[in-house]
Design a protein around this motif. Structure first.
Motif, PDB file in Angstrom:
ATOM      1  N   VAL A 103       0.835  -1.204   0.000  1.00  0.00           N
ATOM      2  CA  VAL A 103       0.000   0.000   0.000  1.00  0.00           C
ATOM      3  C   VAL A 103       0.868   1.251   0.000  1.00  0.00           C
ATOM      4  O   VAL A 103       0.619   2.197  -0.760  1.00  0.00           O
ATOM      5  CB  VAL A 103      -0.957  -0.011   1.219  1.00  0.00           C
ATOM      6  N   ILE A 104       1.907   1.263   0.846  1.00  0.00           N
ATOM      7  CA  ILE A 104       2.808   2.417   0.886  1.00  0.00           C
ATOM      8  C   ILE A 104       3.478   2.610  -0.474  1.00  0.00           C
ATOM      9  O   ILE A 104       3.562   3.724  -0.986  1.00  0.00           O
ATOM     10  CB  ILE A 104       3.846   2.256   2.006  1.00  0.00           C
ATOM     11  N   ALA A 105       3.945   1.515  -1.061  1.00  0.00           N
ATOM     12  CA  ALA A 105       4.594   1.605  -2.373  1.00  0.00           C
ATOM     13  C   ALA A 105       3.623   2.129  -3.430  1.00  0.00           C
ATOM     14  O   ALA A 105       3.989   2.962  -4.263  1.00  0.00           O
ATOM     15  CB  ALA A 105       5.142   0.238  -2.778  1.00  0.00           C
ATOM     16  N   ALA A 106       2.375   1.664  -3.390  1.00  0.00           N
ATOM     17  CA  ALA A 106       1.388   2.107  -4.380  1.00  0.00           C
ATOM     18  C   ALA A 106       1.107   3.598  -4.252  1.00  0.00           C
ATOM     19  O   ALA A 106       1.051   4.318  -5.253  1.00  0.00           O
ATOM     20  CB  ALA A 106       0.093   1.312  -4.210  1.00  0.00           C
ATOM     21  N   VAL A 107       0.958   4.067  -3.026  1.00  0.00           N
ATOM     22  CA  VAL A 107       0.643   5.480  -2.814  1.00  0.00           C
ATOM     23  C   VAL A 107       1.816   6.360  -3.240  1.00  0.00           C
ATOM     24  O   VAL A 107       1.632   7.406  -3.866  1.00  0.00           O
ATOM     25  CB  VAL A 107       0.245   5.721  -1.340  1.00  0.00           C
ATOM     26  N   ILE A 108       3.028   5.930  -2.918  1.00  0.00           N
ATOM     27  CA  ILE A 108       4.209   6.716  -3.309  1.00  0.00           C
ATOM     28  C   ILE A 108       4.366   6.719  -4.823  1.00  0.00           C
ATOM     29  O   ILE A 108       4.647   7.760  -5.421  1.00  0.00           O
ATOM     30  CB  ILE A 108       5.470   6.173  -2.609  1.00  0.00           C
ATOM     31  N   LEU A 109       4.181   5.548  -5.452  1.00  0.00           N
ATOM     32  CA  LEU A 109       4.269   5.504  -6.916  1.00  0.00           C
ATOM     33  C   LEU A 109       3.176   6.355  -7.563  1.00  0.00           C
ATOM     34  O   LEU A 109       3.365   6.877  -8.661  1.00  0.00           O
ATOM     35  CB  LEU A 109       4.154   4.069  -7.414  1.00  0.00           C
ATOM     36  N   ALA A 128      -1.560   1.650  -7.295  1.00  0.00           N
ATOM     37  CA  ALA A 128      -2.009   0.336  -6.831  1.00  0.00           C
ATOM     38  C   ALA A 128      -2.070  -0.661  -7.979  1.00  0.00           C
ATOM     39  O   ALA A 128      -1.688  -1.831  -7.819  1.00  0.00           O
ATOM     40  CB  ALA A 128      -3.367   0.455  -6.151  1.00  0.00           C
ATOM     41  N   LEU A 129      -2.541  -0.207  -9.133  1.00  0.00           N
ATOM     42  CA  LEU A 129      -2.554  -1.100 -10.303  1.00  0.00           C
ATOM     43  C   LEU A 129      -1.136  -1.489 -10.704  1.00  0.00           C
ATOM     44  O   LEU A 129      -0.869  -2.656 -11.027  1.00  0.00           O
ATOM     45  CB  LEU A 129      -3.275  -0.422 -11.470  1.00  0.00           C
ATOM     46  N   LEU A 130      -0.224  -0.530 -10.671  1.00  0.00           N
ATOM     47  CA  LEU A 130       1.171  -0.807 -11.006  1.00  0.00           C
ATOM     48  C   LEU A 130       1.794  -1.784 -10.009  1.00  0.00           C
ATOM     49  O   LEU A 130       2.488  -2.732 -10.401  1.00  0.00           O
ATOM     50  CB  LEU A 130       1.962   0.498 -11.055  1.00  0.00           C
ATOM     51  N   ILE A 131       1.540  -1.596  -8.719  1.00  0.00           N
ATOM     52  CA  ILE A 131       2.065  -2.516  -7.703  1.00  0.00           C
ATOM     53  C   ILE A 131       1.450  -3.904  -7.876  1.00  0.00           C
ATOM     54  O   ILE A 131       2.127  -4.915  -7.687  1.00  0.00           O
ATOM     55  CB  ILE A 131       1.812  -1.965  -6.283  1.00  0.00           C
ATOM     56  N   GLY A 132       0.175  -3.965  -8.248  1.00  0.00           N
ATOM     57  CA  GLY A 132      -0.446  -5.261  -8.519  1.00  0.00           C
ATOM     58  C   GLY A 132       0.241  -5.996  -9.649  1.00  0.00           C
ATOM     59  O   GLY A 132       0.482  -7.206  -9.567  1.00  0.00           O
ATOM     60  N   VAL A 133       0.586  -5.271 -10.700  1.00  0.00           N
ATOM     61  CA  VAL A 133       1.305  -5.883 -11.826  1.00  0.00           C
ATOM     62  C   VAL A 133       2.699  -6.337 -11.380  1.00  0.00           C
ATOM     63  O   VAL A 133       3.150  -7.444 -11.717  1.00  0.00           O
ATOM     64  CB  VAL A 133       1.393  -4.892 -13.011  1.00  0.00           C
ATOM     65  N   ILE A 134       3.371  -5.498 -10.589  1.00  0.00           N
ATOM     66  CA  ILE A 134       4.706  -5.855 -10.094  1.00  0.00           C
ATOM     67  C   ILE A 134       4.628  -7.081  -9.183  1.00  0.00           C
ATOM     68  O   ILE A 134       5.445  -8.010  -9.304  1.00  0.00           O
ATOM     69  CB  ILE A 134       5.354  -4.653  -9.365  1.00  0.00           C
ATOM     70  N   ILE A 156      10.101   1.565  -3.070  1.00  0.00           N
ATOM     71  CA  ILE A 156       9.766   2.700  -2.204  1.00  0.00           C
ATOM     72  C   ILE A 156      10.951   3.649  -2.086  1.00  0.00           C
ATOM     73  O   ILE A 156      10.804   4.873  -2.204  1.00  0.00           O
ATOM     74  CB  ILE A 156       9.321   2.213  -0.811  1.00  0.00           C
ATOM     75  N   ILE A 157      12.128   3.111  -1.856  1.00  0.00           N
ATOM     76  CA  ILE A 157      13.324   3.952  -1.716  1.00  0.00           C
ATOM     77  C   ILE A 157      13.576   4.753  -2.998  1.00  0.00           C
ATOM     78  O   ILE A 157      13.849   5.950  -2.951  1.00  0.00           O
ATOM     79  CB  ILE A 157      14.543   3.097  -1.338  1.00  0.00           C
TER      80      ILE A 157
END
Length: 166
Positions: A103-109, A128-134, A156-157
């Protein structure tokens, strides 16, 4: 969960060819984007997140804003739990554990700043869609859970580092 109506309404059903989970996402996105970008409350939330002291000097009741944002977050988490239960047709307290990093990664992306004052609901949905694909790619690549967490942490970094450069 034995109620087929609950399961259909909260995740397992569909309206024609459209899954009910997609309908929930669209509803949450429209409400969130409208509140954040079309109301004074949304501007106060962004002002409080960007610089709390400046918001206080501008007349924003920051303690009330922070409390209401935490309450909205709790309501969103409870709805997410019901969607999880409806999709999986059962409920356990362990499900969803470890999703925080995604969730944190999705929001930051999606373009939201970790340091406050900038964010977009639609961007978070795209993140969130991008993180789901990843995540799907990491599973298909055969990486175990700890390796997947490392990759998410690196994402995230990198996103924070690139966001700070701007």
């Amino acid at each position: 969960i034995l109620s087929s109506g609950f399961n259909a309404f909260f995740g397992g059903g569909s309206i024609g060819p459209i899954p009910s989970l997609l309908i929930w996402v669209v509803i949450a996105t429209v409400i969130g984007a409208t509140v954040m970008h079309r109301t004074a409350y949304g501007r106060r939330v962004l002002a409080t997140g960007g610089n709390e002291q400046a918001a206080v000097y501008s007349g924003v009741r920051t303690r009330r804003i922070i409390f209401s944002v935490l309450m909205a977050s709790a309501v969103a988490a409870s709805i997410a739990g019901m969607l999880y239960a409806g999709r999986l047709e059962s409920g356990r307290y362990q499900w969803g554990t470890g999703d925080e990093l995604s969730v944190i990664a999705a929001v930051i992306l999606g373009g939201t700043s970790l340091f406050g004052g900038r964010g977009a609901v639609v961007g978070s949905v795209i993140g969130a869609l991008l993180i789901g694909v990843i995540n799907n790619g990491l599973v298909l690549a055969g990486l175990d859970t700890s390796q997947q967490n490392i990759v998410r942490g690196v994402i995230i970094i990198l996103a924070v580092a690139l966001g700070r450069r701007k």
